[in-house]
Design a protein around this motif. Sequence first.
Motif, short mmCIF file in Angstrom:
data_model
loop_
_atom_site.label_atom_id
_atom_site.label_comp_id
_atom_site.label_asym_id
_atom_site.label_seq_id
_atom_site.Cartn_x
_atom_site.Cartn_y
_atom_site.Cartn_z
N ILE A 1 -60.91 -52.81 -0.96
CA ILE A 1 -60.20 -52.32 -2.13
C ILE A 1 -61.18 -51.73 -3.14
N ARG A 2 -62.37 -52.33 -3.25
CA ARG A 2 -63.38 -51.78 -4.17
C ARG A 2 -63.72 -50.35 -3.78
N LYS A 3 -63.94 -50.11 -2.50
CA LYS A 3 -64.26 -48.76 -2.02
C LYS A 3 -63.08 -47.81 -2.23
N SER A 4 -61.89 -48.29 -1.88
CA SER A 4 -60.73 -47.42 -1.90
C SER A 4 -60.21 -47.16 -3.31
N ARG A 5 -60.55 -48.05 -4.24
CA ARG A 5 -60.04 -47.91 -5.61
C ARG A 5 -61.13 -47.46 -6.59
N GLU A 6 -62.19 -46.89 -6.09
CA GLU A 6 -63.30 -46.47 -6.96
C GLU A 6 -62.83 -45.45 -8.00
N LYS A 7 -62.03 -44.48 -7.57
CA LYS A 7 -61.53 -43.45 -8.49
C LYS A 7 -60.61 -44.08 -9.55
N THR B 1 -48.76 -48.74 -24.85
CA THR B 1 -48.88 -47.81 -25.98
C THR B 1 -49.41 -46.46 -25.50
N VAL B 2 -49.88 -46.44 -24.25
CA VAL B 2 -50.31 -45.19 -23.62
C VAL B 2 -49.59 -45.11 -22.27
N LYS B 3 -49.70 -43.99 -21.63
CA LYS B 3 -49.04 -43.79 -20.34
C LYS B 3 -49.53 -44.82 -19.33
N ALA B 4 -48.57 -45.43 -18.61
CA ALA B 4 -48.93 -46.45 -17.62
C ALA B 4 -49.74 -45.82 -16.49
N TYR B 5 -50.65 -46.62 -15.95
CA TYR B 5 -51.43 -46.17 -14.78
C TYR B 5 -50.67 -46.62 -13.54
N ASN B 6 -50.04 -45.67 -12.86
CA ASN B 6 -49.26 -45.98 -11.68
C ASN B 6 -50.17 -46.04 -10.46
N LEU B 7 -50.31 -47.23 -9.92
CA LEU B 7 -51.19 -47.43 -8.78
C LEU B 7 -50.48 -46.94 -7.52
N VAL B 8 -51.09 -45.97 -6.88
CA VAL B 8 -50.47 -45.39 -5.68
C VAL B 8 -50.95 -46.15 -4.44
N PRO B 9 -50.21 -46.04 -3.34
CA PRO B 9 -50.63 -46.70 -2.10
C PRO B 9 -52.01 -46.23 -1.66
N LEU B 10 -52.68 -47.10 -0.89
CA LEU B 10 -54.00 -46.74 -0.36
C LEU B 10 -53.89 -45.54 0.57
N VAL C 1 -52.51 -50.72 -25.48
CA VAL C 1 -52.04 -51.50 -24.34
C VAL C 1 -51.90 -50.57 -23.14
N VAL C 2 -52.67 -50.86 -22.09
CA VAL C 2 -52.68 -50.03 -20.89
C VAL C 2 -52.08 -50.80 -19.72
N PRO C 3 -50.90 -50.40 -19.24
CA PRO C 3 -50.30 -51.11 -18.10
C PRO C 3 -50.76 -50.49 -16.76
N ILE C 4 -51.05 -51.36 -15.79
CA ILE C 4 -51.23 -50.93 -14.40
C ILE C 4 -49.96 -51.34 -13.66
N VAL C 5 -49.26 -50.37 -13.08
CA VAL C 5 -47.98 -50.63 -12.43
C VAL C 5 -48.07 -50.32 -10.94
N GLY C 6 -47.48 -51.19 -10.13
CA GLY C 6 -47.45 -50.94 -8.70
C GLY C 6 -46.72 -52.05 -7.98
N ILE C 7 -46.23 -51.77 -6.78
CA ILE C 7 -45.51 -52.77 -6.00
C ILE C 7 -46.47 -53.86 -5.54
N ARG D 1 -46.32 -47.19 8.87
CA ARG D 1 -45.37 -48.25 8.51
C ARG D 1 -45.90 -49.15 7.40
N CYS D 2 -47.21 -49.15 7.20
CA CYS D 2 -47.81 -49.99 6.14
C CYS D 2 -47.61 -49.38 4.75
N VAL D 3 -47.23 -48.10 4.72
CA VAL D 3 -47.02 -47.36 3.47
C VAL D 3 -48.06 -47.69 2.40
N GLY D 4 -49.31 -47.71 2.81
CA GLY D 4 -50.40 -47.85 1.84
C GLY D 4 -50.64 -49.24 1.31
#
Length: 402
Positions: A174-180, A335-344, A200-206, A381-384
Amino acid sequence: MAEVVATMVVRPLLKIVMGKASSYLLDKYKVLKGTEEQHEILMRKLPAILDIITDAEQEAGHREGAAAWLQAIKKVAYQANEVFDEFKYEALRRKAKKEGHYNDLGFSVVKLFPTHNRFIFRNRMGRKLHKIVQAVKVLVAEMNDFGFKHQQQPLVSKQWRQTGHDIFDPKEMIRKSREKDSKEIVDTLVGQANNVDLTVVPIVGIGGLGKTTLAQLVYNESAIQKHFNLLLWVCVSDIFDVDSLAKSIVEAAPPKKDDGEEAAGTKAATASKKTPLDILQNLVSGQRYLLVLDDVWTREVDKWEELKDRLKHGGSGSVVLTTTRDKGVADIFGTVKAYNLVPLDDKFIKEIIETKAFGYFQRKEDIPNALMNMVDEIVKRCVGSPLAAMALSSVLRNKTSK
């Protein structure tokens, strides 16, 4: 094939949960104290479900009720997985403290639980485990109503054997894949330096995407450590009690050196006359702080505003970073736009599957072509989801034929 793969995830998820629930660390460091009965019930019920899971998977192909039952099992397994991750972390924290490695391993800085008070931890985790056990009891009753039967599993071929190739670290992946993602969030947090209002910065994801791990990566970045005067981390989960949360945030602060026992006594007496929110306000006042509120679920605006009113007393550039599965929560807190975490990206999912699923083979040439040819479809099928990838690859490692 797609339907089969969709239900295949249940067995390995349950095995992952059982492995975590039976870890010797939990017993050795007594993190299950007060929840032993619930734990024992769970350890009896899960094997009973595993006994019939093959029959249930086969029935799911032509019985909608069986398919829905498997989905319910999967949901509970995900929840149980997170609960036992918390138990394991607490065990590791106690282990590090006992062995004198507490500061070396960063436990004095990163605190993933609302409090390290054992009584409060026991009550909180007891409620969570009880909720899981009640859900499992219902599912076992339904399992009996369906009439699922045990089916003998085929023996694993002797050609499977563990090699040094079978070393896999999901957090490193995850460290490698989430570097950006990590860099973008760090830039956002540091970029608030001159903002006098609380950000307030939200990180949102399933579930299963690695929101908490990403937040940890951000929290431990050197730029973050240097930028903020005070770093705090608490796990919120399903209970958002303002006073309890305020107390937890205060307890997550690094301890301060006292001038002596008399000073400490005076401080304690003064603190006892203040509310948890008063103490929290005093803690953050004038400090540029980063507070991580991990796994937030509540949409209760009044409670959040009450807590936020005290958090606003921090210095310029103070930030609250939240993780949540609920976009509605992000809309309320942010208070700012949420950071939507996308699938890997598929390449990382593929690396997880190939590393875990085929780690037992000594040479790549030994891997059956039929299994290798399935990998790309499994990846889709893993959808990220890295958790889904690990679960499905656990299935493949026990198979030698399509």
